[in-house]
Design a protein around this motif. Structure first.
Motif, PDB file in Angstrom:
ATOM      1  N   TYR A 161       4.845  13.754  -5.471  1.00  0.00           N
ATOM      2  CA  TYR A 161       5.124  12.828  -7.124  1.00  0.00           C
ATOM      3  C   TYR A 161       4.651  12.935  -8.188  1.00  0.00           C
ATOM      4  CZ  TYR A 161       8.084   9.651  -3.926  1.00  0.00           C
ATOM      5  OH  TYR A 161       9.196   9.101  -2.690  1.00  0.00           O
ATOM      6  N   VAL A 162       4.989  13.295  -9.783  1.00  0.00           N
ATOM      7  CA  VAL A 162       4.245  13.451 -10.562  1.00  0.00           C
ATOM      8  C   VAL A 162       4.424  11.728 -11.004  1.00  0.00           C
ATOM      9  CG1 VAL A 162       3.392  14.898 -12.700  1.00  0.00           C
ATOM     10  CG2 VAL A 162       3.771  16.025 -10.562  1.00  0.00           C
ATOM     11  N   LEU A 163       3.723  11.214 -10.917  1.00  0.00           N
ATOM     12  CA  LEU A 163       3.549   9.744 -12.803  1.00  0.00           C
ATOM     13  C   LEU A 163       3.463  10.205 -13.822  1.00  0.00           C
ATOM     14  CD1 LEU A 163       2.017   7.063  -9.689  1.00  0.00           C
ATOM     15  CD2 LEU A 163       4.342   8.436  -9.636  1.00  0.00           C
ATOM     16  N   VAL A 164       4.390   9.465 -14.611  1.00  0.00           N
ATOM     17  CA  VAL A 164       3.632  10.256 -15.866  1.00  0.00           C
ATOM     18  C   VAL A 164       4.310   8.310 -17.160  1.00  0.00           C
ATOM     19  CG1 VAL A 164       4.894  11.143 -18.387  1.00  0.00           C
ATOM     20  CG2 VAL A 164       5.272  12.896 -15.839  1.00  0.00           C
TER      21      VAL A 164
ATOM     22  N   GLU B 204      -4.152   4.020 -15.636  1.00  0.00           N
ATOM     23  CA  GLU B 204      -3.360   3.242 -15.187  1.00  0.00           C
ATOM     24  C   GLU B 204      -2.416   3.136 -14.387  1.00  0.00           C
ATOM     25  OE1 GLU B 204      -5.250   3.418 -18.631  1.00  0.00           O
ATOM     26  OE2 GLU B 204      -3.865   3.114 -19.287  1.00  0.00           O
ATOM     27  N   LEU B 205      -1.921   4.477 -14.066  1.00  0.00           N
ATOM     28  CA  LEU B 205      -1.070   4.528 -12.646  1.00  0.00           C
ATOM     29  C   LEU B 205      -1.889   4.289 -10.960  1.00  0.00           C
ATOM     30  CD1 LEU B 205       1.661   6.666 -14.965  1.00  0.00           C
ATOM     31  CD2 LEU B 205       1.392   4.431 -13.698  1.00  0.00           C
ATOM     32  N   GLU B 206      -2.823   5.190 -11.304  1.00  0.00           N
ATOM     33  CA  GLU B 206      -4.037   4.929  -9.469  1.00  0.00           C
ATOM     34  C   GLU B 206      -3.277   4.310  -8.712  1.00  0.00           C
ATOM     35  OE1 GLU B 206      -5.381   8.191  -8.393  1.00  0.00           O
ATOM     36  OE2 GLU B 206      -4.997   9.039 -10.441  1.00  0.00           O
TER      37      GLU B 206
ATOM     38  N   ILE C  59       1.627   4.887  -2.096  1.00  0.00           N
ATOM     39  CA  ILE C  59       2.343   6.579  -1.921  1.00  0.00           C
ATOM     40  C   ILE C  59       2.056   7.340  -1.331  1.00  0.00           C
ATOM     41  CG2 ILE C  59       4.169   7.777  -3.321  1.00  0.00           C
ATOM     42  CD1 ILE C  59       3.548   6.871  -5.172  1.00  0.00           C
ATOM     43  N   ARG C  60       0.541   7.370  -1.939  1.00  0.00           N
ATOM     44  CA  ARG C  60      -0.620   8.507  -1.024  1.00  0.00           C
ATOM     45  C   ARG C  60      -0.883   7.844   0.521  1.00  0.00           C
ATOM     46  NH1 ARG C  60      -4.258   9.050  -6.179  1.00  0.00           N
ATOM     47  NH2 ARG C  60      -3.528  10.827  -6.834  1.00  0.00           N
TER      48      ARG C  60
ATOM     49  N   ALA D  46       5.105   0.706  -6.263  1.00  0.00           N
ATOM     50  CA  ALA D  46       4.747   1.487  -5.709  1.00  0.00           C
ATOM     51  C   ALA D  46       6.112   1.967  -4.382  1.00  0.00           C
ATOM     52  CB  ALA D  46       3.158   2.224  -4.844  1.00  0.00           C
ATOM     53  N   LYS D  47       6.176   1.396  -3.501  1.00  0.00           N
ATOM     54  CA  LYS D  47       7.428   0.815  -2.764  1.00  0.00           C
ATOM     55  C   LYS D  47       8.975   1.171  -3.769  1.00  0.00           C
ATOM     56  CE  LYS D  47       9.871  -1.199   1.216  1.00  0.00           C
ATOM     57  NZ  LYS D  47      11.851  -0.427   0.569  1.00  0.00           N
ATOM     58  N   ALA D  48       9.076   0.429  -4.489  1.00  0.00           N
ATOM     59  CA  ALA D  48       9.779   0.984  -5.023  1.00  0.00           C
ATOM     60  C   ALA D  48      10.123   1.888  -5.733  1.00  0.00           C
ATOM     61  CB  ALA D  48      10.709  -0.506  -6.847  1.00  0.00           C
ATOM     62  N   ILE D  49       9.055   2.747  -6.501  1.00  0.00           N
ATOM     63  CA  ILE D  49       9.217   3.996  -6.549  1.00  0.00           C
ATOM     64  C   ILE D  49       9.498   5.047  -5.204  1.00  0.00           C
ATOM     65  CG2 ILE D  49       7.414   6.203  -7.078  1.00  0.00           C
ATOM     66  CD1 ILE D  49       6.314   4.703  -9.307  1.00  0.00           C
ATOM     67  N   MET D  50       9.330   5.046  -4.147  1.00  0.00           N
ATOM     68  CA  MET D  50       8.958   5.823  -2.712  1.00  0.00           C
ATOM     69  C   MET D  50      10.619   5.269  -2.811  1.00  0.00           C
ATOM     70  SD  MET D  50       6.357   5.101  -0.959  1.00  0.00           S
ATOM     71  CE  MET D  50       5.550   4.090  -0.471  1.00  0.00           C
ATOM     72  N   ASP D  51      11.787   4.047  -2.568  1.00  0.00           N
ATOM     73  CA  ASP D  51      13.041   3.948  -2.471  1.00  0.00           C
ATOM     74  C   ASP D  51      13.300   4.873  -3.344  1.00  0.00           C
ATOM     75  OD1 ASP D  51      12.247   2.394  -0.315  1.00  0.00           O
ATOM     76  OD2 ASP D  51      12.728   0.716  -1.560  1.00  0.00           O
TER      77      ASP D  51
END
Lengths: 241, 241, 241
Positions: free
Chosen positions: A4-7, A16-18, A24-25, A232-237
């Motif tokens: 994943y790359v979060l922009v 701020e996205l850590e 996710i990590r 994080a859960k939503a991004i993984m879904d």
């Protein structure tokens, strides 16, 4: 395991996205949170959209990343769309998280209400170095409405002035997002009122993706501060096969 | 610790909001649930909107309350808007909970579908004392759709005939809500179908507030009966700094 | 104890609803999951809407069921509307679950976007026996967006080719759903994007019911696979008195 790359969005940095990257990590994935050109400490505030896009294209090349799930937040949607146009071979899926979806020739300001444009223009003139900031009352009520006052203030204190040129530069694309062959998802936080007055993120902007996967989750535009685990859960879904 | 005043909707009294007030009190706040003129036992049913507004203005004065978070439900949105116009110096924030938001010169009936107006007119004529009641099937299916049958019936049995004049009286305001300087929130219960047919509470009415904080929560128009604890949490999220 | 009859959507059979039926049975109710004419093993794929409706009317008669809560999913909404028209005396309530709601003379294709009609026509021509199938990418992203890849694939593998004639046949009704005296509910899965592009299930189709009870629940169009327990709870909330 996926990559994943979060922009991040306007006014933010990757730092701020850590808090969102960590769960996710913990689920076994590789996650990067680069900071865009224009938002790095010391960057000139006359940076344009193309430079911001280039900074991610370069990041992917430097790290030699492939099969990337590229996630963009808000203004970051402009950036990931440009990256898909220029470095699509490194990507597996685009994930827009309450993000702008531009067609060829559109700029961010084409997708926001007139009163925001007027406000940003006035602030830009006042500051004078090409940057714009967000007044705290708008941040508190319309961007981070789901957080307590302390979280809202702490997050606000970490923001950086954003180069206004990135909002005005039209994007150049060989194909509009609906025609891009890459898989696409849209994460919609259901209490996001950063775009008000009948101009919502979803479905107004999401439908510009053509076929896409919708993931919805309760939260404001700034769920990365108010509930990063839920985000994080939503991004993984949104990112899974 | 903050001070909340909860203003009920049509057909209700303050008593029905005590179950919502209690969890707010348990969190350390002061909560009042006055009953509006027109809905108190023995009130004549020719009461108008101005008298209802006055009854809250007087209540605030009698108790000498200040820094009040003033919450209005449904018809109560008409009332709290009028109170803000006349006693704004006692208030800290307005919280509309699936509530009407009037501009100067508007009445409640201006914001509801024509078939409701026709229905209310017919019922008012039949009763003959100026009041209107809600037929049980509409209450059950469109107002309290998230409750079981026993809760729906028990709540219905506690309602009182509502003075129709309060729906027809245009409100007089020095400034429309969007121009009022006070902080504003909108609590939207996402399964509220009391306003049907493409005329939703949010964003149609909420956007009349200008800058406001949105809080959404699952539930029907009558969450005060079906899940008062959940409603209390939403009101506190809407009311906090 | 109530009697539920669950009517599946296009490409499905009753078997796929057993996982939803079981928690309803566990709550003490009787539940039937018939398979519609046109979707049973061996059925010709030139079956029309009237035959599908008749197969449920016959099922109710054979089992001599009464006071039935008749639930229809998607295309099943066409069918339960026809059953209510022809065997209303056996029914207690109609429950539409992300389902089509036809008025007299409408067919399913009248309620879907033009690009779906074009896609279905092309697929029907290619197959040649009157049936249509759903391409996997559309299924994965727009129908079952809330499931993991394995669930999405397993569910897809169980689908059967659907008779296209049932999408084109106009329904014949003595009264439109809004005028039917039977009680009605609409279950809306909030992440359902099977109907995209500003043509949502709710409120666009639900409002054709006139007075109805809304129940909303997180999930995709195919919640019967991704979370049958949650769907069962929503159906019981929709079906209770």
């Amino acid at each position: 395991m996926a990559t994943y790359v979060l922009v991040h969005g306007a006014w933010h940095t990757g730092k701020e996205l850590e808090a969102t990257a960590n769960p996710i990590r913990a689920a076994g994935h590789e996650v990067h949170c680069p900071t865009l050109a224009g938002n790095r400490p010391g960057d000139v505030k006359t940076t344009g959209l193309d430079e911001a896009i280039t900074s991610v294209v370069d990041f992917l090349a430097e790290k030699d990343l492939s099969d990337v799930i590229l996630v963009g937040h808000s203004y970051g949607g402009m950036v990931i769309t440009g990256v898909a146009d220029r470095a699509g071979e490194r990507l597996k899926r685009l994930v827009y998280w309450n993000a702008f979806v531009p067609n060829d020739g559109e700029c961010l300001n084409d997708m926001i209400p007139p009163h925001y444009i007027a406000l940003f223009d006035a602030i830009e003139k006042e500051i004078g170095d090409g940057s714009v900031v967000l007044p705290f009352p708008i941040w508190r009520e319309a961007f981070i409405n789901d957080a307590d006052a302390a979280t809202a203030q702490r997050a606000y204190d970490g923001l950086n002035p954003h180069p206004m040129k990135t909002f005005k530069d039209p994007i150049k694309l060989k194909a509009n997002p609906a025609e891009m062959e890459i898989a696409k998802s849209y994460v919609n936080c259901t209490e996001d009122t950063a775009l008000p007055h009948g101009l919502p993120w979803h479905p107004r902007l999401s439908e510009k993706l053509g076929l896409f996967r919708l993931v919805q989750v309760p939260g404001s535009h700034e769920l990365c501060f108010s509930n990063p685990e839920r985000l994080a859960k939503a991004i993984m879904d949104a990112g899974r096969d």
